[in-house]
Design a protein around this motif. Sequence first.
Motif, PDB file in Angstrom:
ATOM      1  N   VAL A  54      12.518 -22.992 -16.468  1.00 29.63           N
ATOM      2  CA  VAL A  54      13.490 -21.895 -16.423  1.00 29.63           C
ATOM      3  C   VAL A  54      13.057 -20.777 -17.367  1.00 29.63           C
ATOM      4  O   VAL A  54      13.129 -19.583 -17.028  1.00 29.63           O
ATOM      5  CB  VAL A  54      14.890 -22.417 -16.781  1.00 29.63           C
ATOM      6  CG1 VAL A  54      15.882 -21.259 -16.889  1.00 29.63           C
ATOM      7  CG2 VAL A  54      15.358 -23.423 -15.731  1.00 29.63           C
ATOM      8  N   ARG A  55      12.565 -21.159 -18.554  1.00 25.96           N
ATOM      9  CA  ARG A  55      12.096 -20.144 -19.509  1.00 25.96           C
ATOM     10  C   ARG A  55      10.868 -19.407 -18.979  1.00 25.96           C
ATOM     11  O   ARG A  55      10.625 -18.246 -19.329  1.00 25.96           O
ATOM     12  CB  ARG A  55      11.751 -20.814 -20.840  1.00 25.96           C
ATOM     13  CG  ARG A  55      12.945 -21.411 -21.556  1.00 25.96           C
ATOM     14  CD  ARG A  55      13.842 -20.326 -22.137  1.00 25.96           C
ATOM     15  NE  ARG A  55      13.151 -19.523 -23.120  1.00 25.96           N
ATOM     16  CZ  ARG A  55      13.064 -19.829 -24.420  1.00 25.96           C
ATOM     17  NH1 ARG A  55      13.656 -20.930 -24.872  1.00 25.96           N
ATOM     18  NH2 ARG A  55      12.428 -19.042 -25.255  1.00 25.96           N
ATOM     19  N   ASN A  56      10.098 -20.092 -18.103  1.00 24.93           N
ATOM     20  CA  ASN A  56       8.890 -19.474 -17.551  1.00 24.93           C
ATOM     21  C   ASN A  56       9.180 -18.565 -16.364  1.00 24.93           C
ATOM     22  O   ASN A  56       8.263 -18.048 -15.734  1.00 24.93           O
ATOM     23  CB  ASN A  56       7.892 -20.554 -17.123  1.00 24.93           C
ATOM     24  CG  ASN A  56       7.294 -21.280 -18.318  1.00 24.93           C
ATOM     25  OD1 ASN A  56       7.232 -20.738 -19.419  1.00 24.93           O
ATOM     26  ND2 ASN A  56       6.860 -22.514 -18.106  1.00 24.93           N
ATOM     27  N   GLY A  57      10.464 -18.427 -16.035  1.00 27.04           N
ATOM     28  CA  GLY A  57      10.823 -17.499 -14.972  1.00 27.04           C
ATOM     29  C   GLY A  57      11.254 -18.160 -13.685  1.00 27.04           C
ATOM     30  O   GLY A  57      11.623 -17.454 -12.730  1.00 27.04           O
ATOM     31  N   ASP A  58      11.230 -19.488 -13.606  1.00 29.45           N
ATOM     32  CA  ASP A  58      11.681 -20.171 -12.391  1.00 29.45           C
ATOM     33  C   ASP A  58      13.184 -20.411 -12.515  1.00 29.45           C
ATOM     34  O   ASP A  58      13.627 -21.438 -13.034  1.00 29.45           O
ATOM     35  CB  ASP A  58      10.948 -21.507 -12.216  1.00 29.45           C
ATOM     36  CG  ASP A  58       9.478 -21.304 -11.909  1.00 29.45           C
ATOM     37  OD1 ASP A  58       9.141 -20.231 -11.398  1.00 29.45           O
ATOM     38  OD2 ASP A  58       8.683 -22.224 -12.175  1.00 29.45           O
TER      39      ASP A  58
END
Length: 732
Positions: A54-58
């Motif tokens: 989630v932190r990586n943009g997913d």
Amino acid sequence: MRGVSTIELASGGSQTFSVKAVGRPEGGGLATAAAVAGALATATLTAGAWLLAVRNGDTNPLTGNHGPDLIVPVGITAVGAVVVARRRWNPLGWLLLLSGVVDALRSASGEYAVRGLSAPGTLPAVDWAAWLTNWLLGVIFPAGTLLFIFLLFPTGRLLSRRWRPVAVAAVTLTVFTTFVSIVSPTSTTLQSHALPAPNPLAIAGFPLTEDDAGWVWPAGILLLLVAAASPLIRYRRADGEERQQIKWFAFAVLATVVLIIATLPVSAGLPAGEASVLFNLVIIAGIGFALPAAIGLAILKYRLYGIDVVIGRTLVYGSLAVLITGVYVGIAVGVGELVGSGGKPNLGLSILATAIVAIGFQPARERLQRIANRLVYGRRATPYQVLSKFSSQVAGSYAADDVLPRMARVLHEGTGAESTAVWLRAGSVLHPAASWPDSALTALPRDVAVNGVLPDLGGATRAVEVRHQGELLGALTVVKRRGEALTPVEEKLVDDLAHQAGLVLKNVGLTADLQRRLEELRQSRQRLVSAQDQERRRLERNLHDGAQQTLVALKVKLGLADMLMAKDPEKAKQTIAQLKADTDEALETLRDLARGIYPPLLAEKGLAAALESQARKATLPVRVDAGGIGRYPQEVEATVYFCVLEALQNVQRYADATSASVRLRGSDGELRFEVADDGRGFDVESAKSGAGLSNMRDRVDALDGDFAIVSAPKQGARVIGRLPLLAPARAG
């Protein structure tokens, strides 16, 4: 080493090559601890990977190509942990646990590396995380733990030593690719994000790179396909429980493949994000949960669930759904196009399609059910074939231990039941005599009381009485698989087989009864011979220690009297007087011995006088009622006399009685005797028969008589005998 739980690849001699759990042999504490630790590690790593994704943009990790990596390890590890905790000796549980933990670690390290490489300097040891992600996949797929699950399922051992080269090749290939990935000087690459990272363990000048080993993955896929053939070969060779286990695994694999194939055309018409979510959900459901759950159920609970029923119902109702949809679409749409409805709904055609589906549903379902049964259970014999086979087998088989199992087997083959059983009646109870399969016999109740109507016999789907000339001899029971019922043809087969079985069970019962009587006769004769030997030894001891010693003393005293006649006549007279008394004693000893062989009083005056004489010598009051008793053959009188004496001795020794009675009656060509007491009594069923009771029973049986004991605690006891009179009575 004691106290250490490890996983090792082992060669079990010339026959096995397996992955096995080695731990503390005296308990499962370490295995359970390892299972819990693995589950916690996977849960922690998966949660961390999800947060990093989630932190990586997913925003929705399910939409990414790596979405299943975040969930699949949870299902695999959960099942592996349960199997390890419950069946620590089975290496499949350890393989699942290892696969889940390694996959979770790979996902977490990959998301960590993506986060660190996307924002350089924010996280430490990013190169190590990328390096770890790069080679961990090879531990699981294609020639890693997944391959060994195929090779070892469900027993935890290789099918045969011929499969050892496949296992050795898989280990060699995995070690080779892993080593190359670990030390290759080229940069590691996170394929899903195309983010290169330097290899922290690169060996400068190493001659191989990952690109040079591009042939490894095709070779691994080939080995995986070869290993996948192992369960299929096992299924063909297996029977019973192992075949049921393999069916669970095969059904899960088939369902997963079918779902994936069915998803491809559906996802093609969806937006990219939705298609990705749909495909990932199918992968998660199949590989992450269905396959591990099937393995776990096959190992732990395969006896409790009817996988055949699941497969059969899936085939039937899946085919019905396709058939109904095809008929409805063909009529409502296809015919509508022909009549020119222009693609608009046509109420008449819809009603027609619904009517055709309703009329054809039941016949189609029955037909599909027969086809599914044939696919799942194999081709079954027709009722005519079953009855013909049974008749031909019975014609050449007479032993109960052969004909009854054959009867259960042909009944099983004709009905396709889960189990069948043949019950025999013994008195007022039914007991299972044979079953098919044989293992079902242990689950049946041993004795079931029957009072005119068949009771519940082990939860049978159908129970049928077996009679011969109106006499209930036994029963046939059929247990169908859960969700199945007997068809009318199978019902008729069971009834017809029960009719044929009447004479068979009658002969079996007569044979068993004859064998039992022969065995009783053999044991009775052995006891009689043993009793005769003991009696001869007793007479020998009594003669040696009694009469012989008295006669020796008489001889000595006669010699002494002869010497004293000249020296001391007076003393000689005293010695002669003592000799007379000793002679009387010797005669009495001989008379006692003669009474033990055949009492003189019995020979002279008959039963009444002999028994009254013995009653007067008893230690408690004994009343003798012998009214109307005459004289009978010698062997009859001797049998009654010694049986009554033995019964009276038992009363005096064990009964704690205050009185006893002896009753004799002779009429209708038989002589009856009864010895009763008012003692403490006993439970006839549970009491052990002693030598005295066995001797009485053997004496009566030798003359074809009847013998019985009637007693209950605190109600005294009665010994009852009946002897047929084989010769006319003698005059008194």
